[in-house]
Scaffold this motif. Structure first.
Motif, PDB file in Angstrom:
ATOM      1  N   GLU A 112       0.817  -1.211   0.000  1.00 28.56           N
ATOM      2  CA  GLU A 112       0.000   0.000   0.000  1.00 28.56           C
ATOM      3  C   GLU A 112       0.859   1.274   0.000  1.00 28.56           C
ATOM      4  N   ILE A 141      -4.834 -10.341  -6.267  1.00 30.67           N
ATOM      5  CA  ILE A 141      -5.395  -9.301  -7.139  1.00 30.67           C
ATOM      6  C   ILE A 141      -5.671  -8.051  -6.316  1.00 30.67           C
ATOM      7  N   GLU A 142      -4.833  -7.860  -5.307  1.00 31.99           N
ATOM      8  CA  GLU A 142      -5.015  -6.694  -4.453  1.00 31.99           C
ATOM      9  C   GLU A 142      -4.205  -5.515  -4.990  1.00 31.99           C
ATOM     10  N   ASP A 168      -7.762 -19.094 -11.298  1.00 32.57           N
ATOM     11  CA  ASP A 168      -7.195 -17.804 -10.900  1.00 32.57           C
ATOM     12  C   ASP A 168      -6.679 -17.030 -12.114  1.00 32.57           C
ATOM     13  N   ARG A 171      -9.463 -15.380 -13.879  1.00 31.23           N
ATOM     14  CA  ARG A 171      -9.917 -14.205 -13.132  1.00 31.23           C
ATOM     15  C   ARG A 171      -9.003 -13.011 -13.441  1.00 31.23           C
TER      16      ARG A 171
ATOM     17  N   ILE B  42     -10.820 -14.029  -0.862  1.00 23.56           N
ATOM     18  CA  ILE B  42     -11.921 -13.381  -1.590  1.00 23.56           C
ATOM     19  C   ILE B  42     -11.426 -12.972  -2.980  1.00 23.56           C
ATOM     20  N   GLY B  43     -12.138 -13.363  -4.003  1.00 15.84           N
ATOM     21  CA  GLY B  43     -11.766 -12.981  -5.369  1.00 15.84           C
ATOM     22  C   GLY B  43     -10.955 -14.050  -6.075  1.00 15.84           C
ATOM     23  N   LEU B  44     -10.293 -14.917  -5.319  1.00 12.40           N
ATOM     24  CA  LEU B  44      -9.515 -15.999  -5.920  1.00 12.40           C
ATOM     25  C   LEU B  44      -9.742 -17.291  -5.136  1.00 12.40           C
ATOM     26  N   ARG B  93     -15.774 -10.504  -5.819  1.00 13.78           N
ATOM     27  CA  ARG B  93     -15.674  -9.319  -4.959  1.00 13.78           C
ATOM     28  C   ARG B  93     -14.211  -9.093  -4.617  1.00 13.78           C
ATOM     29  N   GLU B  94     -13.952  -7.965  -3.940  1.00 17.81           N
ATOM     30  CA  GLU B  94     -12.578  -7.622  -3.572  1.00 17.81           C
ATOM     31  C   GLU B  94     -12.353  -7.982  -2.107  1.00 17.81           C
ATOM     32  N   LYS B  95     -11.068  -8.189  -1.780  1.00 12.70           N
ATOM     33  CA  LYS B  95     -10.753  -8.523  -0.388  1.00 12.70           C
ATOM     34  C   LYS B  95     -11.153  -7.401   0.558  1.00 12.70           C
ATOM     35  N   GLU B  96     -11.168  -6.180   0.055  1.00 14.97           N
ATOM     36  CA  GLU B  96     -11.537  -5.034   0.895  1.00 14.97           C
ATOM     37  C   GLU B  96     -13.023  -5.043   1.267  1.00 14.97           C
ATOM     38  N   GLU B 126      -1.067  -8.545   2.345  1.00 15.36           N
ATOM     39  CA  GLU B 126      -1.889  -7.343   2.210  1.00 15.36           C
ATOM     40  C   GLU B 126      -3.147  -7.452   3.067  1.00 15.36           C
ATOM     41  N   HIS B 127      -4.180  -6.732   2.655  1.00 17.77           N
ATOM     42  CA  HIS B 127      -5.422  -6.684   3.430  1.00 17.77           C
ATOM     43  C   HIS B 127      -6.011  -8.079   3.675  1.00 17.77           C
ATOM     44  N   GLY B 128      -6.001  -8.901   2.620  1.00 22.15           N
ATOM     45  CA  GLY B 128      -6.573 -10.241   2.727  1.00 22.15           C
ATOM     46  C   GLY B 128      -5.891 -11.068   3.806  1.00 22.15           C
ATOM     47  N   PHE B 129      -4.578 -10.931   3.923  1.00 26.62           N
ATOM     48  CA  PHE B 129      -3.814 -11.612   4.969  1.00 26.62           C
ATOM     49  C   PHE B 129      -4.241 -11.100   6.344  1.00 26.62           C
TER      50      PHE B 129
END
Lengths: 281, 263
Positions: A112, A141-142, A168, A171, B42-44, B93-96, B126-129
């Protein structure tokens, strides 16, 4: 065209066409993005191209290890983006190739922390200096994925012949800009397993993804050894895998080559994939 | 008494988090434990594929959190193990879409009626973690004996230590013949670098590719050597002292040691 070229060559500062920025991505982790980036980059440089490899996996860098350059990294991507170091200070020249360079990721920072606009500008700067900018994308995919893709104009999608990897990859293709035509590398294929019907074939994988096939890399224990030693197989004249990477590099450089011949018939696991991707399969 | 909440994580992708989650979960269920597997990617999402329940998904974790369905409506019960359930991730959807607090609330609720909640963490840090870890009170770190996987695992161990989450390590895809020839790190090397306690050693086995593609946990077939190995891991998780299957020999640690001295 020709006039423009002559004008350019007469100018005091030689103007060269911008290099190509290619992101190496997959969605799923551990399918071989970093190994692919290191080997394709090494093979392109061995052809005389000027190549820079950018590790976009901020916080979990590994490209330096695969190249065996980990003890030479002084500054990283974020240092450059935040103007704590110049690009020249941060670029690490490869041990083996004069024309291959690494821009390492920061290890103790977060994805980030990368400013997308600054990343795009940096890739633009690199394109002015190099023929190829290969960007090693993080898994997922973040934010890290988005930043890695932001500056590129082209994508190589790495996929292993496994249902989860194909899902994946599919996607990820959907998340890339719609006007791109990503190319596919099928990695870690075990032809003997495909023959036994225990692994997806290249055709199975591409029946779902439907991407131009850039190359097929067989699963070889030597890759693990090469990675641990930091010596890309692309330079090994005796390695089949090395030869496959050199072929991929030749295709990227624009050589017309026949499609790779590692395509045993479809396996039947495709039934499962077909139902998963019903709309497209 | 509420069940244990364990996150399965690695840093690096593709080292076997999902396969580990499914097989350890199935091995626990086989021993009669009530187990819920949560796909936090989420997303994958992929846990549904490895478990072979992808066609039975109706609702997912994001819909639960957004109040579109009840938690129990989203749970899928495995057809082979009565006491094994899974909560799917959302794919589009996104992890967020999920905050750390929301994830934690779901995990805590699941633990009220389960012995084990196993959370399959996405790759990366990242956020998902962070949300996958938020609901956990213990962690299993999965790594392979490769320099890059261990370096990423080391990052994750550091983050878990900072959160005071106790962890144990599973070393996955060990090739004993490569360890012997000095081409692969030994399990001892790996644990020394991570300075972490060992939970399990899983040899590289090409059967895993096939069973994964077919959505059949390898522990279903007791004749498979990996079935025994995952069962041992399940017993160790339950607190039993179980001897490790001996696969390892001393190996190449020199290069890594210099790497870690620098970091």
């Amino acid at each position: 065209m020709m006039e423009a070229f002559e004008e350019a060559s007469q100018a005091s500062v030689p103007v060269r066409p911008l290099g190509r920025a290619i992101v190496v991505t997959s969605g799923k982790g551990g399918v071989g993005k970093t190994t692919t980036t290191a080997n394709v980059g090494t093979a392109l440089a061995a052809r005389g191209a000027r190549v820079v490899l950018v590790d976009a996996d901020v916080g979990l860098r590994n490209l330096d290890i695969v190249l065996g350059l980990e003890s030479r990294v002084k500054f990283h991507l974020l240092d450059v983006l935040e103007e704590k170091a110049t690009l020249d200070e941060a670029l690490v020249r490869d041990k083996r190739s004069e024309t291959l360079f690494l821009l390492a990721a920061a290890q103790t920072r977060e994805k980030e922390d990368v400013d997308t606009a600054a990343m795009v500008a940096l890739v633009e700067t690199l394109r002015a200096r190099f023929d190829y900018v290969l960007i090693d994308c993080p898994a997922g995919i973040e934010m890290g994925f988005k930043n890695a893709v932001a500056g590129a104009q082209h994508a190589i999608v790495v996929c292993t012949p496994e249902v989860s990897s194909v899902r994946d990859a599919d996607r990820v293709v959907g998340l890339l800009p719609t006007d791109w035509r990503p190319e596919l590398i099928v990695n870690r294929l075990r032809p003997q397993l495909v023959k036994k019907g225990k692994m997806l074939s290249v055709d199975d994988v591409n029946a779902i993804l439907r991407l131009p096939l850039l190359g097929v890399i067989a699963d070889e224990p030597n890759v693990i050894v090469a990675t641990n030693r930091g010596e890309p197989l692309a330079l090994d004249a005796t390695s089949v895998t090395g030869a496959a990477y050199r072929t991929i590099a030749a295709k990227i450089a624009g050589e017309k080559l026949p499609a790779p011949d590692v395509r045993p018939p479809s396996t039947g696991i495709i039934g499962k994939l077909g139902s998963l991707f019903g709309k497209r399969g | 008494m509420s069940g244990r909440r364990i996150v399965i994580t690695s840093g690096k992708g593709g080292v076997g988090k999902t396969t580990t989650t499914v097989n350890v979960g199935a091995a626990l269920a086989k021993r009669g434990k009530r187990v819920v597997l949560v796909d936090a990617d989420i997303g994958l999402r992929n846990l549904d594929l490895v478990l072979g329940v992808e066609k039975r998904i109706v609702f997912d974790i994001v819909e639960v959190i957004e109040g579109r369905c009840q938690l129990r409506q989203a749970l899928i019960r495995d057809k082979r193990f009565e006491s094994l359930h899974m909560l799917p991730a959302a794919q589009t959807r996104e992890k967020e879409s999920i905050s750390e607090e929301q994830m934690k609330a779901v995990i805590v609720e699941l633990a009220e009626s389960a012995d084990f909640v196993l959370i399959d963490c996405p790759a990366g840090i990242e956020h998902g973690f962070r949300s996958a870890v938020a609901g956990a009170t213990e962690a299993i770190v999965v790594t392979t004996p490769e320099v890059s996987a261990i370096r990423d695992a080391d990052r994750v161990v550091g983050k878990l230590n900072a959160e005071r989450i106790p962890l144990r390590v599973i070393v996955n895809r060990v090739r004993p013949e490569m360890v012997k020839s000095g081409e692969m790190m030994s399990v001892e090397d790996v644990c020394e670098i991570l300075s972490a306690e060992l939970l399990g050693i899983v040899p590289d086995d090409e059967e895993v590719i096939d069973t994964t593609n077919r959505g059949e946990p390898i522990v279903l077939d007791e004749s498979k050597r990996l079935a025994t190995i995952y069962d041992k891991i399940a017993r160790r998780l339950g607190g039993d002292v179980v001897a490790f299957t001996n696969l390892e020999a001393p190996g190449l640690i020199g290069r890594l040691k210099t790497l870690w001295k620098a970091g």
